[in-house]
Write an enzyme that holds these catalytic residues in place. Sequence first.
Site, PDB file in Angstrom:
ATOM      1  CG  ASP A 112      96.812  15.042  44.718  1.00 46.32           C
ATOM      2  OD1 ASP A 112      96.560  13.949  45.199  1.00 46.32           O
ATOM      3  OD2 ASP A 112      97.938  15.423  45.070  1.00 46.32           O
ATOM      4  CB  THR A 185      94.625   2.576  42.312  1.00 48.42           C
ATOM      5  OG1 THR A 185      93.600   3.436  42.807  1.00 48.42           O
ATOM      6  CG2 THR A 185      94.613   2.469  40.674  1.00 48.42           C
ATOM      7  CD  GLU A 188      89.532   1.304  40.472  1.00 52.29           C
ATOM      8  OE1 GLU A 188      90.579   1.566  40.023  1.00 52.29           O
ATOM      9  OE2 GLU A 188      89.049   0.491  40.073  1.00 52.29           O
TER      10      GLU A 188
HETATM   11  C1  LIG Z   1      94.986  10.839  45.127  1.00 54.71           C
HETATM   12  S1  LIG Z   1      96.768  10.103  45.012  1.00 54.71           S
HETATM   13  C2  LIG Z   1      96.458   8.470  44.053  1.00 54.71           C
HETATM   14  C3  LIG Z   1      97.498   7.345  44.173  1.00 54.71           C
HETATM   15  C4  LIG Z   1      97.317   6.105  43.267  1.00 54.71           C
HETATM   16  N1  LIG Z   1      97.429   6.390  41.994  1.00 54.71           N
HETATM   17  C5  LIG Z   1      95.991   5.437  43.485  1.00 54.71           C
HETATM   18  O1  LIG Z   1      95.080   5.713  42.823  1.00 54.71           O
HETATM   19  O2  LIG Z   1      96.014   4.686  44.596  1.00 54.71           O
HETATM   20  C6  LIG Z   1      97.818  10.994  44.119  1.00 54.71           C
HETATM   21  C7  LIG Z   1      99.362  10.645  44.108  1.00 54.71           C
HETATM   22  O3  LIG Z   1     100.049  11.606  43.237  1.00 54.71           O
HETATM   23  C8  LIG Z   1     100.949  12.006  43.851  1.00 54.71           C
HETATM   24  N2  LIG Z   1     101.330  13.359  43.558  1.00 54.71           N
HETATM   25  C9  LIG Z   1     100.519  14.562  43.238  1.00 54.71           C
HETATM   26  N3  LIG Z   1     101.309  15.721  42.811  1.00 54.71           N
HETATM   27  C10 LIG Z   1     102.512  14.962  42.520  1.00 54.71           C
HETATM   28  C11 LIG Z   1     103.664  15.610  42.003  1.00 54.71           C
HETATM   29  N4  LIG Z   1     103.557  17.027  41.528  1.00 54.71           N
HETATM   30  N5  LIG Z   1     104.684  14.925  41.833  1.00 54.71           N
HETATM   31  C12 LIG Z   1     104.761  13.719  41.941  1.00 54.71           C
HETATM   32  N6  LIG Z   1     103.597  13.195  42.771  1.00 54.71           N
HETATM   33  C13 LIG Z   1     102.384  13.746  42.896  1.00 54.71           C
HETATM   34  C14 LIG Z   1     100.697  12.109  45.241  1.00 54.71           C
HETATM   35  O4  LIG Z   1     101.803  12.234  46.366  1.00 54.71           O
HETATM   36  C15 LIG Z   1      99.799  10.976  45.625  1.00 54.71           C
HETATM   37  O5  LIG Z   1     100.554   9.802  45.966  1.00 54.71           O
END
Ligand SMILES: C[S@@+](CC[C@H](N)C(=O)[O-])C[C@H]1O[C@@H](n2cnc3c(N)ncnc32)[C@H](O)[C@@H]1O
Length: 206
Positions: A112, A185, A188
């Site tokens: 994020d 991903t 991506e």
């Molecule tokens: C921007 S998305 C990217 C998902 C994947 N890596 C992709 O590239 O398609 C970020 C992911 O991190 C997870 N995430 C963010 N902060 C987190 C936390 N503190 N604990 C667990 N998951 C988290 C979110 O739920 C989300 O699915």
Amino acid sequence: MGLKSYISSPYIKHQYEWDEIITSYRIFENDKPLNIEIGPGKGKSLLNLGDRFPEKNFVGMEKTPRCLKEFRRKAEKKRLSNIFVFHCFIEKMLEANVTDNSIENFIVFFPDPWPKKKHRKRRFLRKKGLSLLETKLKKNGKIFIKTDFMDYWVEILGTIRELRGLFLESFGKVKSWQSPFNVPTNYEQKYYRMGKEPFYLVVQKI
Ligand SMILES: C[S@@+](CC[C@H](N)C(=O)[O-])C[C@H]1O[C@@H](n2cnc3c(N)ncnc32)[C@H](O)[C@@H]1O
């Protein structure tokens, strides 16, 4: 905010149901090297990595039930024996359930970005998060990172230079990253469709 729902699957375990140390033996009943993907979302990269590296184990740590349901559907169809996901908060699980110097590699694809200036302290890959990953990595273990946010990428580059235990192995545009860890991903693919150009970094524990 807590982790309210429980998603039932042989591939997913809720953080509140697990109070042990995470090891390959406890999850997969073998001693293959353990790799962790931080925030795998719907799991496209996790499934690809599991497929590509049958000699390794991959554990995801993800908090969002909507993503986990999609991951469950794909995982139960594909039936790989070397992937697993914890429904958890990354920081809590890493601190409480992962032994220091035990992880072969971390994969952090599109964390994020928290684009607003006042929210940037929430970014995971700042000094605290990177130091936590360093502590949990084995010697010479790596962190594979991709982001579409240039500002985040530049910030990480700067932080790595300040951390004595980590070394910047390579960085650049994802399109030029020649590595079997460079699997696509969901985010991506979305960013490419939007015309964005993501960046990568490979960081190694000294
Ligand atoms: C921007 S998305 C990217 C998902 C994947 N890596 C992709 O590239 O398609 C970020 C992911 O991190 C997870 N995430 C963010 N902060 C987190 C936390 N503190 N604990 C667990 N998951 C988290 C979110 O739920 C989300 O699915």
